[in-house]
Design an enzyme around this catalytic site. Structure first.
Site, PDB file in Angstrom:
ATOM      1  N   THR A  42      13.960   5.950   9.472  1.00 51.91           N
ATOM      2  CA  THR A  42      14.931   4.890   9.728  1.00 51.91           C
ATOM      3  C   THR A  42      14.412   3.565   9.175  1.00 51.91           C
ATOM      4  O   THR A  42      13.246   3.217   9.360  1.00 51.91           O
ATOM      5  CB  THR A  42      15.196   4.789  11.249  1.00 51.91           C
ATOM      6  OG1 THR A  42      15.614   6.086  11.684  1.00 51.91           O
ATOM      7  CG2 THR A  42      16.271   3.776  11.563  1.00 51.91           C
TER       8      THR A  42
ATOM      9  N   THR B 188       0.839  -1.206   0.000  1.00 51.80           N
ATOM     10  CA  THR B 188       0.000   0.000   0.000  1.00 51.80           C
ATOM     11  C   THR B 188       0.871   1.252   0.000  1.00 51.80           C
ATOM     12  O   THR B 188       0.646   2.192  -0.774  1.00 51.80           O
ATOM     13  CB  THR B 188      -0.935  -0.005   1.233  1.00 51.80           C
ATOM     14  OG1 THR B 188      -1.807  -1.139   1.127  1.00 51.80           O
ATOM     15  CG2 THR B 188      -1.752   1.262   1.335  1.00 51.80           C
TER      16      THR B 188
ATOM     17  N   ASN C 221      -6.102 -10.015  -6.838  1.00 51.49           N
ATOM     18  CA  ASN C 221      -6.070 -10.674  -5.531  1.00 51.49           C
ATOM     19  C   ASN C 221      -7.357 -11.445  -5.223  1.00 51.49           C
ATOM     20  O   ASN C 221      -7.354 -12.345  -4.400  1.00 51.49           O
ATOM     21  CB  ASN C 221      -5.789  -9.655  -4.415  1.00 51.49           C
ATOM     22  CG  ASN C 221      -6.642  -8.422  -4.526  1.00 51.49           C
ATOM     23  OD1 ASN C 221      -6.703  -7.778  -5.570  1.00 51.49           O
ATOM     24  ND2 ASN C 221      -7.325  -8.085  -3.453  1.00 51.49           N
TER      25      ASN C 221
ATOM     26  N   SER D 285       4.891  -6.840  -1.474  1.00 48.98           N
ATOM     27  CA  SER D 285       4.646  -6.913  -0.040  1.00 48.98           C
ATOM     28  C   SER D 285       5.208  -8.226   0.492  1.00 48.98           C
ATOM     29  O   SER D 285       4.967  -9.287  -0.095  1.00 48.98           O
ATOM     30  CB  SER D 285       3.125  -6.880   0.158  1.00 48.98           C
ATOM     31  OG  SER D 285       2.806  -6.858   1.507  1.00 48.98           O
ATOM     32  N   ALA D 286       5.937  -8.162   1.616  1.00 47.48           N
ATOM     33  CA  ALA D 286       6.565  -9.393   2.144  1.00 47.48           C
ATOM     34  C   ALA D 286       5.525 -10.403   2.619  1.00 47.48           C
ATOM     35  O   ALA D 286       5.701 -11.606   2.443  1.00 47.48           O
ATOM     36  CB  ALA D 286       7.503  -9.037   3.300  1.00 47.48           C
ATOM     37  N   HIS D 287       4.413  -9.920   3.193  1.00 49.61           N
ATOM     38  CA  HIS D 287       3.471 -10.892   3.767  1.00 49.61           C
ATOM     39  C   HIS D 287       2.736 -11.691   2.695  1.00 49.61           C
ATOM     40  O   HIS D 287       2.105 -12.702   2.996  1.00 49.61           O
ATOM     41  CB  HIS D 287       2.522 -10.243   4.790  1.00 49.61           C
ATOM     42  CG  HIS D 287       1.454  -9.369   4.222  1.00 49.61           C
ATOM     43  ND1 HIS D 287       0.188  -9.812   3.981  1.00 49.61           N
ATOM     44  CD2 HIS D 287       1.454  -8.063   3.877  1.00 49.61           C
ATOM     45  CE1 HIS D 287      -0.551  -8.811   3.506  1.00 49.61           C
ATOM     46  NE2 HIS D 287       0.201  -7.741   3.430  1.00 49.61           N
TER      47      HIS D 287
ATOM     48  N   CYS E  18     -15.400  -4.348   4.641  1.00 55.45           N
ATOM     49  CA  CYS E  18     -15.171  -2.914   4.820  1.00 55.45           C
ATOM     50  C   CYS E  18     -14.726  -2.675   6.254  1.00 55.45           C
ATOM     51  O   CYS E  18     -14.614  -3.601   7.045  1.00 55.45           O
ATOM     52  CB  CYS E  18     -16.418  -2.107   4.490  1.00 55.45           C
ATOM     53  SG  CYS E  18     -17.656  -2.169   5.766  1.00 55.45           S
TER      54      CYS E  18
ATOM     55  N   GLN F 292       0.674  -9.770  -5.890  1.00 58.33           N
ATOM     56  CA  GLN F 292       0.195 -11.160  -5.897  1.00 58.33           C
ATOM     57  C   GLN F 292       1.087 -12.101  -6.704  1.00 58.33           C
ATOM     58  O   GLN F 292       0.843 -13.307  -6.709  1.00 58.33           O
ATOM     59  CB  GLN F 292      -1.232 -11.209  -6.473  1.00 58.33           C
ATOM     60  CG  GLN F 292      -2.285 -10.609  -5.570  1.00 58.33           C
ATOM     61  CD  GLN F 292      -2.571 -11.498  -4.358  1.00 58.33           C
ATOM     62  OE1 GLN F 292      -2.378 -12.705  -4.385  1.00 58.33           O
ATOM     63  NE2 GLN F 292      -3.014 -10.888  -3.276  1.00 58.33           N
TER      64      GLN F 292
END
Ligand code: PLP
Length: 389
Positions: A241, A68, A154, A203-205, A327, A182
């Protein structure tokens, strides 16, 4: 530039296990020993993530907190730079993008000076390259144009022809941003190597790494207005950082990726869809006939059933599924993806989404189909009793 040999997971693991290790607590921007150590490991992480994505120059990887944030950085960074140069902006995307893209585009529209064009998709959720070309032809001379498309959806897993779209966009003078969230680990042979992609978000997840870390690939020569202001981290492209442990965990997940057996995952998904189709009447699979789909994703709807009840029953059985789009209040809204594919509001709210993981087994698939079949039968019997009474 030649990609360096991928580092193996065991080489990185000690650093993940001993998160309290002093060297990792250093700020990688500091010049003291702890800072230099942290910088050393951060560079390793950057190389591993670059290797996963097929990016030859690790300096093109900018660590962020999520896909995001990466998408926001790409879209807003492009917009603010073009506006500062006094240019009108045209942004072309699709109607089925993730909210991270659609909501950012809405926000930019509220600021003015940008024309947003959302490309439609077919009943199978596919994107037409001819439509993209047509829309690009109408971009006024002198305006700055960004095309932002996802590699794969997704909700349905439908894959867009992103490499071809990138070529078309670049040849029309536009900058191309890929939401690749994805793709790695679900789209066989996914790689940015040789692709004409200027910017790409990940995105890592989504690849089995932790939440809270993602990256934006920024190709050499692409200049964005900084999204975050403050320090000069990430070569002045993102102040703040850097999350060294997050980057290392992202890298560890990236190094695991080649071990995934995508063929096996695809076979399990196809087996599951076949079983559901054989055993339960009135089921429709969304995007199943698209030219290409992610190996792990399945999206289906039952003629006469709302997804919410099934979702809750399956949750009690230990299966985590999604339906529609949740939502902020937690209630289920019709999916904008299925609406764009031409489904009505009821069907768009009722579809179930199943993702098969790398550790999913055949027994789990069979057990899932048994549970699904019995819940569908029970709900249908209850509904028919109620209708008769
Ligand atoms: N884009 C797509 C296609 C996604 O599937 C997701 C997450 O589900 C995102 C963007 C946002 O990713 P993140 O959760 O890292 O912000």
């Amino acid at each position: 530039m030649k990609l360096s040999e991928p580092k193996t997971l065991p080489q990185l693991f000690p650093f993940l296990e001993v998160s309290a290790q002093r060297s990792l607590l250093g700020n990688p921007s500091s010049v003291h020993l702890a800072g230099r150590n942290a910088k050393f490991y951060l560079d390793q992480a950057r190389e591993a993530v670059a290797g996963l994505l097929g990016v030859a120059d690790p300096e093109e990887i900018l660590f962020t907190s999520s896909a995001t944030e990466s998408i926001n950085t790409a879209l807003k960074g492009f917009y603010f730079r073009a506006r500062a140069q006094g240019k009108a902006v045209v942004m072309i995307s699709s109607a089925v993008e993730h909210e991270a893209t659609l909501e950012t585009l809405k926000f930019l529209q509220s600021l003015g000076g940008v024309e947003v064009n959302l490309l439609p998709v077919s009943e199978q959720g596919e994107l037409s390259l001819d439509t993209l070309s047509e829309v690009l032809k109408k971009v006024p001379d002198g305006s700055a144009c960004l095309v932002s498309l996802m590699a794969a959806n997704n909700e349905t897993g439908v894959v867009f022809p992103w490499k071809e779209a990138a070529i078309i966009a670049q040849e029309a003078g536009a900058v191309f941003h890929l939401d690749g969230s994805q793709a790695p680990g679900k789209l066989p042979d996914f790689s940015l190597a040789g692709a004409r992609v200027d910017l790409a978000s990940f995105s890592a997840h989504k690849i089995g790494g932790p939440t809270g870390i993602g990256c934006l690939v920024v190709r050499k020569g692409v200049i964005l207005e900084s999204f975050l202001h403050g320090g000069a981290q990430e070569r002045k492209r993102r102040a703040g950082t850097i999350h060294v442990m997050g980057a290392l965990s992202f890298a560890a997940a990236a190094l695991e990726m080649p071990k995934r057996n995508l063929q096996k995952i695809r076979e399990l998904r196809d087996q599951m869809e076949f079983q559901i189709f054989q055993r339960i009447l009135g089921v429709h699979f969304n995007g199943q006939k698209a030219a290409a789909r992610l190996v792990n994703t399945s999206n289906f709807v039952f003629d006469d059933l709302r997804g919410e009840g099934l979702l809750m029953a399956l949750d009690l059985d230990g299966f985590a599924l999604s339906s529609g789009s949740a939502c902020s209040s937690g209630s289920i809204q019709p999916s904008h993806v299925l609406l764009a594919m031409g489904h009505d509001a009821m069907a768009s709210q009722s579809a179930l989404r199943v993702s098969i993981g790398p550790s999913t087994t055949e027994e789990e698939i069979l057990c899932f189909v048994d549970c699904l079949e019995s819940h569908v039968r029970r709900i249908r019997e209850r509904t028919s009793k109620l209708a008769k009474s």
